[in-house]
Enzyme design. Structure first.
Site, PDB file in Angstrom:
ATOM      1  N   SER A 161       0.836  -1.186   0.000  1.00 33.89           N
ATOM      2  CA  SER A 161       0.000   0.000   0.000  1.00 33.89           C
ATOM      3  C   SER A 161       0.883   1.253   0.000  1.00 33.89           C
ATOM      4  O   SER A 161       1.734   1.402  -0.878  1.00 33.89           O
ATOM      5  CB  SER A 161      -0.955  -0.069   1.208  1.00 33.89           C
ATOM      6  OG  SER A 161      -1.919   0.948   1.159  1.00 33.89           O
ATOM      7  N   ASP A 175      -8.878  -4.923  -6.227  1.00 29.11           N
ATOM      8  CA  ASP A 175      -8.494  -3.724  -5.461  1.00 29.11           C
ATOM      9  C   ASP A 175      -9.278  -2.520  -5.969  1.00 29.11           C
ATOM     10  O   ASP A 175      -9.191  -2.149  -7.135  1.00 29.11           O
ATOM     11  CB  ASP A 175      -6.990  -3.493  -5.616  1.00 29.11           C
ATOM     12  CG  ASP A 175      -6.434  -2.469  -4.624  1.00 29.11           C
ATOM     13  OD1 ASP A 175      -7.162  -1.545  -4.229  1.00 29.11           O
ATOM     14  OD2 ASP A 175      -5.257  -2.608  -4.262  1.00 29.11           O
ATOM     15  N   HIS A 196      -7.975  -4.353  -1.609  1.00 31.88           N
ATOM     16  CA  HIS A 196      -6.731  -3.678  -1.255  1.00 31.88           C
ATOM     17  C   HIS A 196      -6.072  -4.305  -0.028  1.00 31.88           C
ATOM     18  O   HIS A 196      -4.848  -4.226   0.124  1.00 31.88           O
ATOM     19  CB  HIS A 196      -7.017  -2.191  -1.003  1.00 31.88           C
ATOM     20  CG  HIS A 196      -5.775  -1.388  -0.796  1.00 31.88           C
ATOM     21  ND1 HIS A 196      -4.905  -1.104  -1.825  1.00 31.88           N
ATOM     22  CD2 HIS A 196      -5.248  -0.823   0.317  1.00 31.88           C
ATOM     23  CE1 HIS A 196      -3.895  -0.381  -1.349  1.00 31.88           C
ATOM     24  NE2 HIS A 196      -4.071  -0.196  -0.058  1.00 31.88           N
TER      25      HIS A 196
END
Lengths: 341, 341
Positions: A147, A288, A317
């Site tokens: 991330s 995602d 995600h």
């Protein structure tokens, strides 16, 4: 039946970390580095960088970085037995094994809420370089970023390529997608709306709940939550209890300024993948909703030395916190480890 | 070049209706029906239903219903020349032609903000049936519902099947998806957060901006908005100006209670498709983030007399306001019209 708690311990929700872990016996130490950092949007600033090392300092070093709510404590150790944010991947016999590597992790600049200025992901990368100087680490064997950590990893690889053998960039890209930026902007507005009544915590709670929606997928919610109901004359979605629970934990641990500045920082990500000369393993998740898989394709098309893995996951995600086997496989391959017998 | 304003007039943004339209010459009249309604969650209530008819009352009647922010004024007429919410589909020579049908539309129960109680989509369907009684319309030639209007249309078809020849259900389904329900619950929390400071408008503005994100897609935003920038020491996403603009228009026109109760109403949708005996044309959009195409498949699998169209659109849930040619084609086929020469 007895497996359930242990499995839960290895499946940390980003907002609801596990309560039970097995501490790794590796040595661990913590420190804080104070220095001056030339920041991209905020000029020269005196900053403090909090770090934790897990594993013998003589081993090849791997930097491990997660999302904006993750920090320097990646896994429980004898020295620091509280649960870390990536227990599933870090520990004895796991993909990131402190018996093989010295794992380095930081609390993000801004995470303590005291740096109230625009923070570029490039600033984080430069701060990491300063930390490596202080620790006497000339070159990382790897940088594993998830991330926001993947965004910072790409910046590190572009700005300090001689100091890195390989980057693993999971669910993070060379840019912030404009739709995701709008979504985050509205989260920051929720904090601002709360601040108008001199209570940023309510606003931060709403922001976190909005963020959780962006981390997850409709498929997961559909399997997990039933229809809405009328309760006391108003309609309540079944997911609200879960969102309340996660947000309460987050709000208790997070200064609103830290959330605001790190959320902003994601939106400042801007990098030309052609400027990243080191090998990069890109891991994307088809589901995602925050970092669309198309952005991972665009990244890989322009990286000089890419390798791409596209995973399928109902956790979207958050797959890096949930798809333990698939992520471990990618990490082992990237770091050229054989699974232990 | 001169086409641009006209095209814009046919491409109303749900939050930003067009300023220029060509009024249809068909007769139009408005009224308000007061009656008592047995509501599913709120008991017997005195309600008022505001309606508009467009076209000669002797023509076959078609009910036209849009999302929770749409109302009885579907298209400009000589009598009521302000722009309607579906100019692209309604008017002389268009798919919904008041020269062929008498088009009936309502302001949703609750839209005036005075009905502060849980409103089930079934309540709306029953209110429409009461209106048809009052108007002397025994049977509708069609019910064309988009988004919330499609949900109400399914309820009408299940509860009053003898009064309907065919339903066209666009971007609405037999249930609210749990993820979409969570998204709406957080929008209602934004209103509540604003209400804590005795200013529901700021909260409603944020709620609307969150809703707009759910109506649109990353693909559209990517083509439309560039990267975030630092402005005055804070980070601003490029979409924020657009979201501000749309929300300001919405807030000026919408009582917070109306938003809250109609948003809730979507989440109360619960219906067994096997209970819908009339023919239903289901129109789904593959990119819809609010009503996943999987729910349209589930609906069609269980409807006794279904017909399915799956569209592709970068406008996601808002495709019914944007994909004029595709939607017109579906409407013409469903209402068995030939295109005019």
């Amino acid at each position: 039946m007895s497996l359930a708690p242990a499995l839960q311990a290895f499946a940390p929700d980003p907002a609801c970390p596990p309560a039970i872990v097995a501490p790794t016996p590796a040595p661990a130490r913590r420190g804080t580095l104070a220095f001056e950092l030339a920041m991209r949007h905020a000029g020269l600033r005196a900053v403090e960088l909090r770090y934790e090392l897990l594993g013998d300092a003589a081993l090849p070093a791997v930097l491990v970085a997660g999302g904006i709510s993750a920090g320097r404590h990646v896994a429980a150790s004898d020295a620091f037995p509280s649960p870390g944010w990536w227990e599933a991947q870090v520990g004895e016999g796991r993909a990131l094994d402190p018996a093989r590597h010295c794992l380095v992790a930081i609390d993000w600049l801004g995470a303590d809420g005291r740096l109230d200025a625009p923070i570029d992901p490039a600033d984080q990368a430069d701060a990491i370089a300063a930390l490596l100087d202080a620790l006497g680490i000339a070159r990382l064997a790897g940088f594993v970023g998830c991330s926001y950590g993947a965004m910072v990893g790409l910046q590190f690889a572009a700005r300090h390529p001689a100091r890195l053998a390989r980057l693993v960039a999971i669910s993070g890209s060379h840019r912030a997608h404009p739709y995701a930026s709008a979504w985050r902007a509205l989260q920051r507005r929720a904090v601002a709306l709360g601040a108008l009544q001199c209570d940023e915590r309510d606003g931060l709670s709403l922001a976190r709940q909005l963020a959780i929606l962006s981390y997850r997928t409709p498929e997961e919610f559909d399997g997990r939550f039933g229809p809405a109901r009328v309760v006391g004359g108003v309609v309540r979605a079944e997911a609200e209890d879960y969102l309340d629970h996660c947000a309460a934990k987050y709000v208790a641990a997070t200064p609103p300024t830290a959330f605001l500045r790190l959320s902003e920082s994601i939106d400042l990500q801007a990098l030309d993948p052609r400027d990243v000369p080191v090998p990069v393993t890109v891991v994307a998740v088809a589901e995602d909703r925050l970092v669309p898989v198309q952005d991972a394709y665009a990244l890989v098309e322009r990286l000089p030395r890419p390798r791409l893995h596209v995973l399928r996951s109902r956790y979207g995600h958050d797959a890096f916190l949930k798809e333990h086997v698939a992520i471990a496989g990618v990490l082992r391959e990237a770091l050229r480890q054989e699974p232990r017998q």
